[in-house]
Design a protein around this motif. Structure first.
Motif, PDB file in Angstrom:
ATOM      1  N   PHE A   1      34.338 -12.107  35.530  1.00 25.74           N
ATOM      2  CA  PHE A   1      32.802 -11.193  35.330  1.00 25.74           C
ATOM      3  C   PHE A   1      33.691  -9.534  35.895  1.00 25.74           C
ATOM      4  O   PHE A   1      34.724  -9.936  35.408  1.00 25.74           O
ATOM      5  CB  PHE A   1      32.223 -11.433  36.102  1.00 25.74           C
ATOM      6  CG  PHE A   1      32.652 -11.213  37.230  1.00 25.74           C
ATOM      7  CD1 PHE A   1      33.282 -11.676  38.300  1.00 25.74           C
ATOM      8  CD2 PHE A   1      32.749 -10.067  38.412  1.00 25.74           C
ATOM      9  CE1 PHE A   1      33.040 -11.187  39.985  1.00 25.74           C
ATOM     10  CE2 PHE A   1      32.680  -9.154  39.217  1.00 25.74           C
ATOM     11  CZ  PHE A   1      33.149  -9.941  40.246  1.00 25.74           C
TER      12      PHE A   1
ATOM     13  N   SER B   1      33.226 -14.445  45.781  1.00 30.87           N
ATOM     14  CA  SER B   1      34.463 -14.085  44.143  1.00 30.87           C
ATOM     15  C   SER B   1      35.035 -12.332  45.158  1.00 30.87           C
ATOM     16  O   SER B   1      35.180 -12.145  46.355  1.00 30.87           O
ATOM     17  CB  SER B   1      32.673 -13.099  43.810  1.00 30.87           C
ATOM     18  OG  SER B   1      31.940 -12.323  44.797  1.00 30.87           O
TER      19      SER B   1
ATOM     20  N   ASN C   1      26.557  -7.758  35.302  1.00 34.62           N
ATOM     21  CA  ASN C   1      27.526  -8.882  34.986  1.00 34.62           C
ATOM     22  C   ASN C   1      27.384  -9.544  33.593  1.00 34.62           C
ATOM     23  O   ASN C   1      26.645 -10.039  32.782  1.00 34.62           O
ATOM     24  CB  ASN C   1      27.651  -9.405  36.499  1.00 34.62           C
ATOM     25  CG  ASN C   1      27.882  -9.015  37.309  1.00 34.62           C
ATOM     26  OD1 ASN C   1      27.883  -7.211  37.525  1.00 34.62           O
ATOM     27  ND2 ASN C   1      28.118 -10.136  38.689  1.00 34.62           N
ATOM     28  N   LYS C   2      28.711  -9.765  33.122  1.00 32.75           N
ATOM     29  CA  LYS C   2      29.339 -10.419  32.464  1.00 32.75           C
ATOM     30  C   LYS C   2      29.664 -11.390  33.026  1.00 32.75           C
ATOM     31  O   LYS C   2      31.179 -11.031  32.987  1.00 32.75           O
ATOM     32  CB  LYS C   2      29.456 -10.331  31.197  1.00 32.75           C
ATOM     33  CG  LYS C   2      29.621 -10.695  29.524  1.00 32.75           C
ATOM     34  CD  LYS C   2      28.716 -11.283  29.303  1.00 32.75           C
ATOM     35  CE  LYS C   2      28.747 -12.427  27.585  1.00 32.75           C
ATOM     36  NZ  LYS C   2      27.935 -12.865  27.285  1.00 32.75           N
ATOM     37  N   TYR C   3      29.485 -12.457  32.882  1.00 34.54           N
ATOM     38  CA  TYR C   3      30.434 -13.849  32.724  1.00 34.54           C
ATOM     39  C   TYR C   3      31.065 -14.450  31.811  1.00 34.54           C
ATOM     40  O   TYR C   3      30.243 -14.693  30.630  1.00 34.54           O
ATOM     41  CB  TYR C   3      29.907 -14.499  33.721  1.00 34.54           C
ATOM     42  CG  TYR C   3      28.738 -14.628  34.555  1.00 34.54           C
ATOM     43  CD1 TYR C   3      30.020 -14.390  35.794  1.00 34.54           C
ATOM     44  CD2 TYR C   3      27.831 -14.091  34.902  1.00 34.54           C
ATOM     45  CE1 TYR C   3      28.995 -14.448  37.136  1.00 34.54           C
ATOM     46  CE2 TYR C   3      27.379 -13.489  36.270  1.00 34.54           C
ATOM     47  CZ  TYR C   3      27.522 -12.805  37.331  1.00 34.54           C
ATOM     48  OH  TYR C   3      27.470 -12.976  38.293  1.00 34.54           O
TER      49      TYR C   3
ATOM     50  N   LEU D   1      32.091  -5.862  35.308  1.00 30.95           N
ATOM     51  CA  LEU D   1      30.100  -5.496  35.914  1.00 30.95           C
ATOM     52  C   LEU D   1      31.013  -4.604  35.478  1.00 30.95           C
ATOM     53  O   LEU D   1      31.310  -3.523  35.290  1.00 30.95           O
ATOM     54  CB  LEU D   1      30.268  -5.264  37.139  1.00 30.95           C
ATOM     55  CG  LEU D   1      31.435  -4.749  37.921  1.00 30.95           C
ATOM     56  CD1 LEU D   1      30.230  -3.431  38.685  1.00 30.95           C
ATOM     57  CD2 LEU D   1      31.652  -6.395  39.397  1.00 30.95           C
TER      58      LEU D   1
ATOM     59  N   ASP E   1      34.621 -18.693  37.046  1.00 35.52           N
ATOM     60  CA  ASP E   1      34.657 -17.763  36.074  1.00 35.52           C
ATOM     61  C   ASP E   1      34.919 -16.542  36.147  1.00 35.52           C
ATOM     62  O   ASP E   1      35.075 -15.968  37.601  1.00 35.52           O
ATOM     63  CB  ASP E   1      33.056 -17.611  36.349  1.00 35.52           C
ATOM     64  CG  ASP E   1      31.823 -18.446  35.541  1.00 35.52           C
ATOM     65  OD1 ASP E   1      32.351 -19.237  34.685  1.00 35.52           O
ATOM     66  OD2 ASP E   1      31.785 -19.356  36.569  1.00 35.52           O
TER      67      ASP E   1
ATOM     68  N   GLU F   1      25.203 -15.657  29.783  1.00 39.23           N
ATOM     69  CA  GLU F   1      26.046 -15.234  30.724  1.00 39.23           C
ATOM     70  C   GLU F   1      26.484 -14.212  31.043  1.00 39.23           C
ATOM     71  O   GLU F   1      27.114 -13.053  31.507  1.00 39.23           O
ATOM     72  CB  GLU F   1      27.455 -15.814  30.081  1.00 39.23           C
ATOM     73  CG  GLU F   1      27.690 -17.378  29.769  1.00 39.23           C
ATOM     74  CD  GLU F   1      28.981 -17.150  29.390  1.00 39.23           C
ATOM     75  OE1 GLU F   1      29.360 -16.817  28.184  1.00 39.23           O
ATOM     76  OE2 GLU F   1      29.933 -18.666  29.619  1.00 39.23           O
TER      77      GLU F   1
END
Lengths: 475, 146
Positions: free
Chosen positions: A392, A434, A375-377, A394, A390, A335
């Motif tokens: 995120f 987004s 990015n971490k989702y 960043l 989701d 992710e």
């Protein structure tokens, strides 16, 4: 009682008297004019009569010399019409008068396959008894038995097996009767086929077994049946997906439990690195993740590139506006996304440069920001329409630069910054929207460092083919 | 899959085309007001200079430079009292304009520069003609002057 029978007979007698001139007239007209009617005309009338199942006329026309194997422009014969429409007597007359039971039209659907489509068991049996090829296939390579299995015609299946129908025929995609019945969920037919010694671990051309197909539907009774008949639980298709992967991917928790209890391997990775746990994570199924976690499955995930995205977006704050685009890749196992962005200030902005204590310059500044970020989702929820929402977080490295200020040789100051941010994205597989926040202060002059990002991304899912469910195209 | 790839590429190409077009300075691409299109190629054009006139700066000294201000090639020096002035100059040169303001005890120099040039229009009007591109200099003070 006698009176009733008498009245009934009288009724039929009157009906016969009333109808007989009409029938006789029709037959007479054909016979009386047969000398003048060409064979082509007779054949055409035979096709018409077979289509509506008019046995008497069919018989008359055949007596008059019509060809029982005549056909339409597309190869359809009178027997095929009769088989398709369920006219047993018409079919019998045609067969007894020399109609070819194995003739195939352009679409390769023989009279037997046609009778099977429509569950006309008597006609199918008639054709088989008159040497119709029981294993004849159509243009998809589908035999009568496969059709009967797919359409849940138990009696027909039983009859075709009794007459020696080949249980192992596979269509052009490799689907056999067991698979067809499994995909559609026809338990009794799968059982019938297995009782007739159908091979259970045969695969279609993509390597899917019947068990994988049952797992796809989460059909627990079929999964149990197949496992009890020694279906191999760890067989993987050509993409490396086992029945367990497929059940997890489709969110069938009960099916997963059955497979695990049966001893299915819980650690395997697909060819592109998905473990069952990764697939549960990808689908956002919390229950499934919880269950797999309880099995102490391997959670360490290998990196894969699942999708590529292109996202035009605006970045704005109270005094500035940038437009540009980001392109990136996303690993749905971890992710995590990596992205590169290019943004330009939409309209030049007036800025002040202090020269000394008492003197400053006002220039028009154009600026470009290049960003490289990660990015971490975090999956929040699935949308009813099939997409997902989701969160995120960043982190970006931004290199911000500008050219010479208009009217001067001075160049805009370059800035390198690490920028934190977060946001949410939502949407379907192909298009996502987004909204994000970034903290970016270029330090050139006092500005609002709080930026809002608005974007639309177009996504290309690289593993869609691998994770696609089995579909029977001809069904 | 092929369908998806082609859709993705179509979107990518469309965005690239839009970006390229938006950077294209070819005036033939946009609608031209033919009444303002010169039939003969003009030699001179007007710089349109906007300044801020306020209580603190009722008159603003300006300097027009050929090329950038660092070149020191001042062509015109003047003090203006109007918010917008028009000054005729030879075309196809880069000009910079500097305006000097008083803000409290400080001096603020507002600078802008641009090339003023002719552009040949071949297709949009009855005959070949020329328009003047550029020549607008915005030297107005930003609202929140430090």
């Amino acid at each position: 009682m006698v009176g009733f029978l008498f009245r009934k007979n009288i009724f039929f007698l009157i009906l016969l008297i009333l109808c007989s001139p009409v029938i006789a007239q029709e037959q007479d007209s054909i016979i009386s004019t047969q000398k003048e009617i060409s064979i082509d005309e007779l054949n055409k009338k035979l096709l018409e009569a077979a289509y509506v199942g008019n046995d008497d006329i069919v018989l008359t026309l055949l007596d008059a010399g019509a060809d029982p194997n005549t056909s339409m422009w597309n190869g359809i014969t009178p027997l095929m019409f009769a088989a398709d429409n369920g006219f047993l007597k018409t079919a019998k007359i045609l067969v007894l008068n020399g109609a070819d039971v194995n003739r195939k039209p352009e679409n390769q659907v023989s009279a037997l396959v046609s009778a099977t489509f429509n569950n006309n068991m008597d006609i199918a049996e008639l054709l088989i008894r008159h040497d119709a090829d029981i294993n004849a296939t159509d243009s998809y390579g589908v035999s009568s038995l496969i059709y009967a299995a797919a359409y849940n015609y138990y009696g027909l299946c039983d009859m075709l097996l009794y007459y020696g129908g080949n249980i192992e025929i596979q269509d052009e995609k490799g689907t056999n009767a067991v698979m067809a019945a499994t995909v559609v969920g026809n338990y009794d037919i799968v059982k019938l086929l297995l009782d007739n010694r159908a091979q259970i671990n045969i695969t279609d051309h993509k390597g899917n077994t019947a068990l994988i197909m049952a797992a796809q539907n989460g059909d627990t009774s079929l999964i149990n049946l197949l496992l009890n008949h020694h279906a191999e639980p760890d067989y993987v298709n050509k993409y490396g997906l086992s029945a367990l992967h497929v059940a997890v991917k489709n969110g069938h928790l009960e099916a997963v439990r059955i497979l695990v209890n049966y001893g299915a391997e819980i650690f395997p990775q697909t060819n592109t690195g998905y473990t069952p746990y990764a697939l549960a994570k990808k689908s956002g199924n919390r229950e499934m993740k919880k269950y797999l976690s309880s099995l102490k499955v391997k959670k360490k995930l290998s990196p894969t590139i699942d999708r590529i995205f292109l996202s035009p977006c605006f970045k704005l704050n109270t005094g500035d506006l940038f437009f540009g685009s980001e392109i990136g890749i996303v690993d749905e196992n971890l992710e995590i996304g990596l992205q590169f962005g290019y943004f330009s200030r939409t309209f030049p902005k007036r800025i002040f440069i202090k020269s000394d204590e008492k003197k400053s310059f006002q220039f028009w500044e154009s600026r470009t920001n290049l960003g490289l970020g990660i990015n971490k989702y975090l999956h929040l929820s699935n949308l009813a329409s099939g997409g997902s929402v989701d969160f995120f977080a960043l982190g970006k490295f931004i290199y911000s630069y500008g050219g010479k200020y208009p009217g001067s040789d001075q160049k805009a100051k370059s800035v390198k910054k690490i920028v934190p941010g977060f946001g949410i994205c939502w949407g379907q597989e192909l298009v996502k929207f987004s909204v994000g926040y970034e903290y970016f202060n270029d330090g050139i002059e006092p500005i609002n460092p709080h930026w809002i990002n608005l974007g639309v991304s177009v996504n290309l899912n690289l593993h869609k083919k691998e994770l696609r469910d089995k579909v029977i195209e001809w069904y | 899959m092929k369908k998806k790839i082609s859709l993705f590429l179509t979107v990518l190409l469309s965005i690239m085309v839009i970006l390229i077009i938006s950077c294209d300075k070819n005036y033939d691409f946009f609608e031209v007001d033919c009444s303002e299109c010169y039939r003969t190629r003009p030699e001179n054009g007007e710089l349109i200079i906007s300044v801020t006139i306020n209580d603190e700066n009722p008159e603003v000294p300006i300097a027009i430079y050929r090329d950038r201000i660092e070149s020191g090639r001042i062509r015109i020096k003047d003090t203006i009292t109007e918010k917008t002035v028009y000054i005729e100059v030879p075309l196809n040169h880069y000009y910079s304009v500097k305006a000097e303001y008083k803000v409290g005890d400080d001096s603020v120099f507002a600078i802008d520069g641009e090339r003023i040039k002719t552009h040949r229009i071949a297709d949009q009007c009855d005959t070949i003609c020329w328009i003047i591109k550029g020549g607008r200099y915005d030297l107005r003070l930003k609202g929140n002057v430090p």
